[in-house]
Design an enzyme around this catalytic site. Structure first.
Site, mmCIF file in Angstrom:
data_model
loop_
_atom_site.group_PDB
_atom_site.id
_atom_site.type_symbol
_atom_site.label_atom_id
_atom_site.label_comp_id
_atom_site.label_asym_id
_atom_site.label_seq_id
_atom_site.Cartn_x
_atom_site.Cartn_y
_atom_site.Cartn_z
ATOM 1 C CD GLU A 33 -2.434 1.854 0.496
ATOM 2 O OE1 GLU A 33 -3.205 1.131 -0.150
ATOM 3 O OE2 GLU A 33 -2.314 3.083 0.276
ATOM 4 C CD GLN A 34 -0.732 5.643 -3.380
ATOM 5 O OE1 GLN A 34 0.076 5.796 -4.280
ATOM 6 N NE2 GLN A 34 -1.924 6.175 -3.409
ATOM 7 N NE ARG A 107 -16.494 5.154 1.805
ATOM 8 C CZ ARG A 107 -16.288 4.580 0.621
ATOM 9 N NH1 ARG A 107 -15.121 4.095 0.304
ATOM 10 N NH2 ARG A 107 -17.248 4.523 -0.261
ATOM 11 C CE1 TYR A 213 -24.011 4.677 5.147
ATOM 12 C CE2 TYR A 213 -25.212 5.430 3.224
ATOM 13 C CZ TYR A 213 -24.038 5.002 3.816
ATOM 14 O OH TYR A 213 -22.885 4.908 3.058
ATOM 15 C CG ASP A 291 -13.194 1.934 -7.430
ATOM 16 O OD1 ASP A 291 -14.147 1.133 -7.528
ATOM 17 O OD2 ASP A 291 -13.280 3.007 -6.787
HETATM 18 C C1 LIG Z 1 -19.518 8.938 -2.749
HETATM 19 C C2 LIG Z 1 -19.236 7.456 -2.850
HETATM 20 C C3 LIG Z 1 -20.053 6.566 -2.169
HETATM 21 C C4 LIG Z 1 -19.848 5.177 -2.298
HETATM 22 N N1 LIG Z 1 -20.668 4.312 -1.639
HETATM 23 C C5 LIG Z 1 -20.498 2.967 -1.766
HETATM 24 C C6 LIG Z 1 -21.354 2.049 -1.075
HETATM 25 O O1 LIG Z 1 -22.246 2.454 -0.326
HETATM 26 N N2 LIG Z 1 -21.141 0.714 -1.257
HETATM 27 C C7 LIG Z 1 -20.133 0.224 -2.051
HETATM 28 O O2 LIG Z 1 -19.998 -1.018 -2.177
HETATM 29 N N3 LIG Z 1 -19.303 1.079 -2.715
HETATM 30 C C8 LIG Z 1 -19.452 2.422 -2.585
HETATM 31 N N4 LIG Z 1 -18.607 3.287 -3.220
HETATM 32 C C9 LIG Z 1 -17.533 2.744 -4.075
HETATM 33 C C10 LIG Z 1 -16.334 2.270 -3.252
HETATM 34 O O3 LIG Z 1 -15.905 3.286 -2.370
HETATM 35 C C11 LIG Z 1 -15.184 1.866 -4.170
HETATM 36 O O4 LIG Z 1 -15.665 1.114 -5.249
HETATM 37 C C12 LIG Z 1 -14.161 1.036 -3.381
HETATM 38 O O5 LIG Z 1 -13.631 1.768 -2.309
HETATM 39 C C13 LIG Z 1 -13.055 0.577 -4.329
HETATM 40 O O6 LIG Z 1 -12.109 -0.145 -3.596
HETATM 41 P P1 LIG Z 1 -10.688 -0.457 -4.231
HETATM 42 O O7 LIG Z 1 -9.939 -1.188 -3.175
HETATM 43 O O8 LIG Z 1 -10.860 -1.068 -5.575
HETATM 44 O O9 LIG Z 1 -10.026 0.974 -4.499
HETATM 45 P P2 LIG Z 1 -9.564 2.086 -3.462
HETATM 46 O O10 LIG Z 1 -10.467 2.147 -2.288
HETATM 47 O O11 LIG Z 1 -9.363 3.332 -4.251
HETATM 48 O O12 LIG Z 1 -8.157 1.553 -2.923
HETATM 49 C C14 LIG Z 1 -7.009 1.588 -3.733
HETATM 50 C C15 LIG Z 1 -5.794 1.550 -2.814
HETATM 51 O O13 LIG Z 1 -4.616 1.454 -3.603
HETATM 52 C C16 LIG Z 1 -3.636 2.338 -3.104
HETATM 53 N N5 LIG Z 1 -2.758 2.681 -4.227
HETATM 54 C C17 LIG Z 1 -3.053 3.466 -5.295
HETATM 55 N N6 LIG Z 1 -1.994 3.553 -6.121
HETATM 56 C C18 LIG Z 1 -1.018 2.790 -5.572
HETATM 57 C C19 LIG Z 1 0.322 2.482 -5.965
HETATM 58 N N7 LIG Z 1 0.838 3.001 -7.098
HETATM 59 N N8 LIG Z 1 1.059 1.673 -5.167
HETATM 60 C C20 LIG Z 1 0.537 1.140 -4.017
HETATM 61 N N9 LIG Z 1 -0.736 1.429 -3.585
HETATM 62 C C21 LIG Z 1 -1.498 2.224 -4.363
HETATM 63 C C22 LIG Z 1 -4.450 3.518 -2.575
HETATM 64 O O14 LIG Z 1 -3.717 4.286 -1.645
HETATM 65 C C23 LIG Z 1 -5.647 2.810 -1.975
HETATM 66 O O15 LIG Z 1 -5.416 2.441 -0.631
HETATM 67 C C24 LIG Z 1 -18.782 4.682 -3.113
HETATM 68 C C25 LIG Z 1 -17.933 5.590 -3.767
HETATM 69 C C26 LIG Z 1 -18.148 6.968 -3.629
HETATM 70 C C27 LIG Z 1 -17.225 7.914 -4.347
#
Ligand SMILES: Cc1cc2nc3c(=O)[nH]c(=O)nc-3n(C[C@H](O)[C@H](O)[C@H](O)COP(=O)(O)OP(=O)(O)OC[C@H]3O[C@@H](n4cnc5c(N)ncnc54)[C@H](O)[C@@H]3O)c2cc1C
Length: 398
Positions: A33-34, A107, A213, A291
Site C-alpha cells: 500500500e502506497q 469506512r 444513513y 475500481d
Molecule cells: C460517494 C461514494 C459513495 C460510495 N458508496 C459505496 C457504497 O455504499 N457501497 C459500495 O460497495 N461502494 C461504494 N462506493 C464505491 C467504493 O468506495 C469503491 O468502489 C471502493 O472503495 C473501491 O475499492 P478499491 O480497493 O478497488 O479501491 P480504493 O479504495 O481506491 O483503494 C485503492 C488503494 O490502492 C492504493 N494505491 C493506489 N496507487 C497505488 C500504488 N501506485 N502503489 C501502491 N498502492 C497504491 C491507494 O492508496 C488505496 O489504498 C462509493 C464511492 C463513492 C465515491
C-alpha cells in the site's frame, strides 16, 4: 494449496479483502500500500449480502457486527415535500432471503477490520508501485525506491487512478460524470429532534439526490449529497467542501436536508468519475480488481461490494493452480467477472438519470414504478443472491 506467490498492489477495501481470500486459497500473498498509514475517508459505506457473505466466511462476522448498523429498509423520498415514493425491506427480510446481512459502516471501521485480519508481515505500508514487468516465468513489481519484488501473479487493486492498469493498457483517463458529491458525518445527538430511523434514505429531485444513513453503531449520520456540475477543473479529485455551497445545491429542497447539512462542521467534495467497461482486465500474469478495472458511479452502492466479489472469484480461479497455469486462470477470472461488473457499472450510470429527473412525465413514471415495489425486488435477487466463490454465470439485472 497452490502456494502461488501473489503481489497485491493497493491495500484498500478491494486489495485487503482479496488478500484474505487468496490466503484462504493457500497463496503466499503480500499487499503493498502506497500510504504509510492507511486510513479511509471520513464517510460511510453500505455493504450488501453478496459481499458480507464472503467476509463472514473469512471469519469477520463478529468484528463486523460489532461496528455496523443494520438498516431496516430503504426509503425513497420526494425532494420537496418528503413524501415516501418507495420502500424496500432490508434488515431481517434480506438476512433470511440471502443468508447474510446488509450493513452500514464507517469506512475506517470496515478497512481496519479487513487489515487487522491480515497477518502483519503480509501488509506493507508506504510502498508505492511505479511499474510491473513480466516474462513467461514470472512478474516483477517495481516500487518508487527501486525495490523489485518477484511473484507468480500481480493484482492491481490500486483504485481508479491505477498504475497497474496504465502499465497494462495505457493511459486512459476516467470520465468526469458531471456529478459531484458532498460527503460528511454528523454526530447523531445533533439530530435527535429529527427522529430518524435506522434505514437508508434517498431523497430524489431535479438534478440531484441526497442519501443518508447511520454508521458506527448509530453514533454518526453519514450523508452523500450529489448534485450536477458541468466540469471539474481541479487536479485533485476530492477537496474540502463548504457547507454553505452544499446547502445552495439544495435550495428549495425539504428542510430536513438543510438540518442535516447544518449539523456538520465540515464536508468533503468529490468529483465522481467512471469508465466504460474495459474489454480486458489481464495480460499474462498481471490482472486488476475493484475500481482499478470497473470504477462505477456509487448509485448502486456496489463499488466496494464488487471489489470484494472480485477477490473471492480470483482466489477460486487460482486455487490448485501451478505457476505455469496462471495466465489461463486469470483469463477465467475475468471471464466470470466482466459481465456482472459491466452490468452493474451501466446500471449505476442509468441511475444518474433516473435519480435526478425533473418533475414531469418521466418522473411520474419513475415514481409509479417505485410505489409498486413490494418486499424484495428481482434486481436485488440478482445482486444480493450472487455467490462469487461459486464460479457461475451472473443472472441478468432485471
Ligand atoms: C460517494 C461514494 C459513495 C460510495 N458508496 C459505496 C457504497 O455504499 N457501497 C459500495 O460497495 N461502494 C461504494 N462506493 C464505491 C467504493 O468506495 C469503491 O468502489 C471502493 O472503495 C473501491 O475499492 P478499491 O480497493 O478497488 O479501491 P480504493 O479504495 O481506491 O483503494 C485503492 C488503494 O490502492 C492504493 N494505491 C493506489 N496507487 C497505488 C500504488 N501506485 N502503489 C501502491 N498502492 C497504491 C491507494 O492508496 C488505496 O489504498 C462509493 C464511492 C463513492 C465515491
Amino acid at each position: 494449496m497452490s502456494g502461488l506467490k501473489v503481489t497485491v498492489v493497493g491495500g484498500g477495501i478491494g486489495g485487503s479483502a482479496a488478500a484474505l481470500a487468496l490466503l484462504r486459497a493457500g497463496c503466499d500473498v503480500h499487499v503493498y500500500e502506497q500510504v504509510a498509514s492507511k486510513s479511509e475517508v471520513g464517510a460511510g459505506i453500505q455493504l450488501s449480502p453478496n459481499a458480507t457473505r464472503l467476509l463472514h466466511r473469512y471469519g469477520l462476522a463478529d468484528a463486523l457486527g460489532g461496528v455496523a448498523v443494520k438498516p431496516s429498509h430503504v426509503e425513497i423520498k420526494r425532494w420537496d415535500d418528503g413524501r415516501i415514493l418507495g420502500r424496500e425491506e432490508l434488515g431481517r427480510a434480506v438476512e433470511e432471503a440471502y443468508g447474510a446481512p446488509y450493513y452500514h459502516f464507517h469506512r475506517a471501521d470496515l478497512l481496519s477490520i479487513l487489515t487487522a485480519a491480515l497477518p502483519a508481515e503480509r501488509l506493507h505500508s508506504g510502498w508505492r508501485c511505479v511499474d510491473v514487468r513480466q516474462t513467461n516465468a514470472g512478474a516483477t513489481t517495481v516500487f518508487d525506491d527501486g525495490t523489485a519484488i518477484d511473484s507468480d501473479v500481480v493484482v492491481g487493486a490500486d483504485g481508479i487512478h491505477s498504475v497497474v492498469r496504465k502499465v497494462l493498457f495505457g493511459d486512459e483517463r476516467p470520465r468526469f460524470s458531471g456529478n459531484v458529491a458532498y460527503r460528511g458525518l454528523a454526530r447523531a445527538e445533533r439530530l435527535t429532534h429529527l427522529n430518524l430511523e435506522h434505514c437508508a434514505t434517498n431523497w430524489m429531485g431535479p438534478g440531484g439526490h441526497f442519501v443518508h444513513y447511520f454508521v458506527s453503531g448509530g453514533r454518526f449520520l453519514n450523508f452523500v449529497a450529489v448534485s450536477e456540475q458541468d466540469s471539474w477543473d481541479r487536479e485533485s479529485w476530492n477537496d474540502r467542501g463548504n457547507v454553505a455551497d452544499a446547502k445552495r445545491c439544495y435550495a428549495g429542497w425539504h428542510p430536513q436536508i438543510h438540518q442535516i447539512l447544518g449539523a456538520v462542521d465540515e464536508t468533503f467534495k468529490w468529483a465522481l468519475f467512471d469508465r466504460p467497461p474495459l474489454s480486458a482486465w489481464s495480460v499474462g500474469r498481471v490482472t486488476l480488481l475493484g475500481d482499478a478495472c470497473h470504477p462505477m458511479l456509487p448509485y448502486m452502492a456496489q463499488g466496494a461490494a464488487q471489489a470484494i466479489e472480485d477477490g473471492a472469484t480470483l482466489a477460486a480461479c487460482l486455487t490448485g493452480i501451478a505457476p505455469a497455469g496462471v495466465a489461463e486462470a486469470l483469463a477465467n477470472y475475468e471471464t466470470w467477472r466482466k459481465p456482472r461488473t459491466a452490468a452493474i457499472q451501466l446500471a449505476a450510470r442509468g441511475n444518474a438519470t433516473t435519480f435526478h429527473l425533473v418533475d414531469g412525465v418521466e418522473q411520474q413514471k419513475r415514481d409509479a414504478e417505485m410505489a409498486a415495489w413490494v418486499g424484495l425486488s428481482p434486481r436485488r435477487e440478482a445482486i444480493f443472491g450472487f455467490d462469487a466463490e461459486r464460479l457461475q454465470p451472473a443472472a441478468p439485472l432485471s
